[in-house]
Design a protein around this motif. Structure first.
Motif, PDB file in Angstrom:
ATOM      1  N   GLU A 165     -11.419 -14.397 -10.725  1.00 26.14           N
ATOM      2  CA  GLU A 165     -12.656 -15.191 -10.768  1.00 26.14           C
ATOM      3  C   GLU A 165     -12.843 -15.980  -9.477  1.00 26.14           C
ATOM      4  O   GLU A 165     -13.954 -16.049  -8.932  1.00 26.14           O
ATOM      5  N   GLN A 166     -11.763 -16.575  -8.977  1.00 26.47           N
ATOM      6  CA  GLN A 166     -11.843 -17.333  -7.720  1.00 26.47           C
ATOM      7  C   GLN A 166     -12.222 -16.405  -6.562  1.00 26.47           C
ATOM      8  O   GLN A 166     -13.043 -16.749  -5.711  1.00 26.47           O
ATOM      9  N   ALA A 167     -11.645 -15.185  -6.553  1.00 21.16           N
ATOM     10  CA  ALA A 167     -11.957 -14.234  -5.478  1.00 21.16           C
ATOM     11  C   ALA A 167     -13.427 -13.810  -5.554  1.00 21.16           C
ATOM     12  O   ALA A 167     -14.119 -13.740  -4.530  1.00 21.16           O
ATOM     13  N   LEU A 168     -13.907 -13.535  -6.757  1.00 22.81           N
ATOM     14  CA  LEU A 168     -15.311 -13.140  -6.930  1.00 22.81           C
ATOM     15  C   LEU A 168     -16.241 -14.229  -6.410  1.00 22.81           C
ATOM     16  O   LEU A 168     -17.216 -13.945  -5.706  1.00 22.81           O
ATOM     17  N   ALA A 169     -15.918 -15.463  -6.744  1.00 21.66           N
ATOM     18  CA  ALA A 169     -16.767 -16.579  -6.316  1.00 21.66           C
ATOM     19  C   ALA A 169     -16.741 -16.713  -4.794  1.00 21.66           C
ATOM     20  O   ALA A 169     -17.784 -16.917  -4.154  1.00 21.66           O
ATOM     21  N   ALA A 170     -15.566 -16.545  -4.198  1.00 24.11           N
ATOM     22  CA  ALA A 170     -15.446 -16.693  -2.745  1.00 24.11           C
ATOM     23  C   ALA A 170     -16.200 -15.583  -2.016  1.00 24.11           C
ATOM     24  O   ALA A 170     -16.897 -15.829  -1.018  1.00 24.11           O
ATOM     25  N   VAL A 171     -16.070 -14.346  -2.518  1.00 24.08           N
ATOM     26  CA  VAL A 171     -16.765 -13.226  -1.879  1.00 24.08           C
ATOM     27  C   VAL A 171     -18.276 -13.408  -2.020  1.00 24.08           C
ATOM     28  O   VAL A 171     -19.037 -13.213  -1.054  1.00 24.08           O
ATOM     29  N   ASP A 172     -18.712 -13.818  -3.189  1.00 19.36           N
ATOM     30  CA  ASP A 172     -20.145 -13.984  -3.401  1.00 19.36           C
ATOM     31  C   ASP A 172     -20.716 -15.087  -2.511  1.00 19.36           C
ATOM     32  O   ASP A 172     -21.796 -14.938  -1.939  1.00 19.36           O
ATOM     33  N   ALA A 173     -19.970 -16.140  -2.359  1.00 14.75           N
ATOM     34  CA  ALA A 173     -20.426 -17.244  -1.498  1.00 14.75           C
ATOM     35  C   ALA A 173     -20.526 -16.763  -0.047  1.00 14.75           C
ATOM     36  O   ALA A 173     -21.478 -17.097   0.668  1.00 14.75           O
ATOM     37  N   ALA A 174     -19.557 -15.948   0.389  1.00 16.41           N
ATOM     38  CA  ALA A 174     -19.591 -15.434   1.763  1.00 16.41           C
ATOM     39  C   ALA A 174     -20.799 -14.526   1.973  1.00 16.41           C
ATOM     40  O   ALA A 174     -21.467 -14.579   3.015  1.00 16.41           O
ATOM     41  N   CYS A 175     -21.092 -13.672   0.979  1.00 15.52           N
ATOM     42  CA  CYS A 175     -22.249 -12.774   1.081  1.00 15.52           C
ATOM     43  C   CYS A 175     -23.556 -13.572   1.152  1.00 15.52           C
ATOM     44  O   CYS A 175     -24.484 -13.196   1.865  1.00 15.52           O
ATOM     45  N   ALA A 176     -23.609 -14.665   0.400  1.00 14.51           N
ATOM     46  CA  ALA A 176     -24.821 -15.492   0.406  1.00 14.51           C
ATOM     47  C   ALA A 176     -24.982 -16.190   1.756  1.00 14.51           C
ATOM     48  O   ALA A 176     -26.091 -16.304   2.288  1.00 14.51           O
ATOM     49  N   ALA A 177     -23.871 -16.632   2.325  1.00 17.56           N
ATOM     50  CA  ALA A 177     -23.931 -17.388   3.570  1.00 17.56           C
ATOM     51  C   ALA A 177     -24.192 -16.487   4.773  1.00 17.56           C
ATOM     52  O   ALA A 177     -24.901 -16.865   5.708  1.00 17.56           O
ATOM     53  N   ASN A 178     -23.624 -15.275   4.774  1.00 19.11           N
ATOM     54  CA  ASN A 178     -23.737 -14.374   5.925  1.00 19.11           C
ATOM     55  C   ASN A 178     -24.108 -12.971   5.474  1.00 19.11           C
ATOM     56  O   ASN A 178     -23.287 -12.060   5.537  1.00 19.11           O
ATOM     57  N   PRO A 179     -25.347 -12.787   5.007  1.00 22.13           N
ATOM     58  CA  PRO A 179     -25.696 -11.474   4.453  1.00 22.13           C
ATOM     59  C   PRO A 179     -25.764 -10.393   5.530  1.00 22.13           C
ATOM     60  O   PRO A 179     -25.989 -10.675   6.705  1.00 22.13           O
ATOM     61  N   LEU A 180     -25.529  -9.168   5.099  1.00 20.62           N
ATOM     62  CA  LEU A 180     -25.628  -8.016   5.997  1.00 20.62           C
ATOM     63  C   LEU A 180     -26.324  -6.915   5.210  1.00 20.62           C
ATOM     64  O   LEU A 180     -26.073  -6.747   4.016  1.00 20.62           O
TER      65      LEU A 180
END
Ligand code: FAD
Ligand code: FES
Ligand code: FES
Lengths: 157, 270
Positions: free
Chosen positions: B228-243
């Motif tokens: 769950e922590q990994a999912l949240a971290a990855v999702d936050a990164a995608c939101a901050a720096n989308p590609l």
């Protein structure tokens, strides 16, 4: 221009090439071996596939200068026009081609595959040919051709 | 192809010092060539200078793979094919061999090199993702000497690295002791196309490192404490720096990043 010396289809050969020239252009336009085709020049289609020191490469994206001192084997492989090897015969018999544009690259990849794996299964054949695109056949008859030459070499048919 | 007008040079030195000398002598016009699998398609399209090529193809020993002092070192010109097959890579970093064996197609793997892939720094590139999870170090050489950088500090953005003119990636190093468990996944929509998402997880006794490539300009790397922590971290990164691009827009990559985060962690733990 620079001079390169390579072993081309088993024979020593010297070619004068431009430093920026691709291997496929040197083969087609200087050595007059027009078997390797040009489909994309972006290393995508595999029509230009040749062997460099025994490994298949896309010769549109290898500089001719890089082949200096190395061995290059093309689909012609030193044969005279009309002289076919068992891979080419199998492609003809199984109708492994329609327009034929991809065929020289396919033949080189199939020869290389069967040198590495004498008895490839369908998965190994598909992976061996993943770098060769065909826009016509849907690959079904190409797979048939490879199975045919494999089985002939192994005395199964 | 544009006509070949100006005189051109091609040099293929046998030693790294000669490579550095050539790069310095030719200046910004010099183009460093390794396997050519990213560079040549661009040069063929007329993108980038091509009148002064410095090839790494003949440098002695630059393709060597060694295990020394607990570190696995892979020379810059080791091809994807060689890495996929190398027994030392299989023993110390099996996920790296898995990743190498899945890149492009056979012809591409026969030419493409690890140094070229790292220097190219493309988002989603299989090596960047797996090497991030393996906490790799990039070894960089130049006429001023050698330096080392953590992969995360070396790749600065989409196809942008910390490499200065005249410098060459000479090797990539990872821990020579095999992780307790690891997994690598690549997800592509069309065979032969660049992967949409690459995912790697490496579990060692005191840490699990996850890397997701293709959803952000550089790999998203997470020290995992729970799925769950990994999912949240990855999702936050995608939101901050989308590609994203037309075929794989940011929302889609973000969704696939989540799917592959879960999947790769489950596979590594299995
Ligand atoms: C059809 C196709 C499919 C592909 N599929 C994938 C895929 O699925 N996954 C994937 O990750 N990649 C893929 N690639 C890219 C491939 O992995 C390339 O090999 C890699 O990106 C670049 O390595 P190279 O050795 O070919 O480098 P090159 O093309 O020679 O160089 C790339 C860039 O890096 C620089 N460079 C090269 N070597 C060094 C060095 N040692 N030090 C400093 N700078 C250097 C060059 O100047 C150039 O700017 C694909 C390529 C093709 C053509
Ligand atoms: S022409 Fe070389 S791969 Fe298409
Ligand atoms: S037969 Fe036409 S591309 Fe293959």
């Amino acid at each position: 221009m620079i001079d390169i010396e390579l072993t081309l289809n088993g024979r020593p050969r010297r070619l004068a090439v431009d430093p920026r020239e691709s291997l496929v252009d040197a083969l087609r336009e200087r050595a007059r071996l027009t078997g390797a085709h040009v489909g994309c020049r972006t290393a995508s289609c595999g029509a230009c596939t040749v062997e460099l020191d025994g490994n298949t490469v896309k010769s549109c994206c290898v500089l001719a200068a890089e082949a200096d001192g190395r061995a290059v084997r093309t689909v012609e492989n030193g044969a005279e026009p009309g002289e076919l090897d068992d891979v080419q015969v199998a492609f003809a018999e199984a109708q492994g081609m329609q327009c034929g544009y991809c065929t020289p690259g396919m033949v080189v990849s199939v020869r290389n595959l069967l040198d590495r794996i004498a008895d490839p299964d369908d998965d190994e054949i598909t992976r061996g040919l993943a770098g060769n695109l065909c826009r016509c056949t849907g690959y079904v008859n190409i797979l048939k051709a490879v199975r045919l030459v494999r089985d002939r070499r192994l005395g199964r048919v | 192809m544009s006509p070949l007008t100006a005189e051109a040079v091609f040099v293929a030195p046998r030693t790294l010092p000669e490579v550095y000398t050539a790069l310095e002598a030719l200046g910004p016009a010099a183009t460093l060539l390794s396997g050519g699998m990213s560079l040549m398609p661009m040069l063929n399209r007329g993108i980038g200078p091509r009148d002064a090529i410095v090839s790494l193809g003949r440098v002695d020993g630059l393709a060597e793979v060694t295990l020394r002092g607990g570190r696995l070192s892979i020379g810059a010109t080791a091809t994807h094919t060689a890495i996929a097959r190398h027994p030392l890579v299989a023993r110390s970093a099996g996920v790296l061999a898995t990743a190498a064996g899945g890149i492009g197609d056979l012809q591409v793997r026969n030419r493409g090199t690890i140094g070229g892939a790292v220097a190219h720094g493309n988002a989603g590139a299989d090596y960047l993702t797996v090497l991030s999870a393996l906490e790799a170090t990039v070894v960089i050489g130049g006429s001023a000497g050698e330096r080392r950088a953590a992969l995360g500090d070396f790749v600065l953005g989409l196809r942008s690295t910390d490499l200065r003119h005249g410098e060459v990636v000479t090797a990539v190093e990872v821990d020579g002791s095999a992780p307790d468990a690891a997994a690598f996944l690549r997800y592509h929509r069309v065979q032969g196309a660049a992967p949409t998402i690459t995912a790697a997880a490496v579990i060692r006794d005191d840490r699990t490192v996850l890397a997701i490539g293709g959803a952000t300009p550089t790999p998203t790397v997470v020290r995992v404490s729970s799925v769950e922590q990994a999912l949240a971290a990855v999702d936050a990164a995608c939101a901050a720096n989308p590609l994203g691009d037309a075929h794989n827009p940011p929302d889609y990559r973000r969704a696939m990043a989540a799917v592959h985060t879960r999947r790769v962690l489950e596979e590594a733990a299995a």
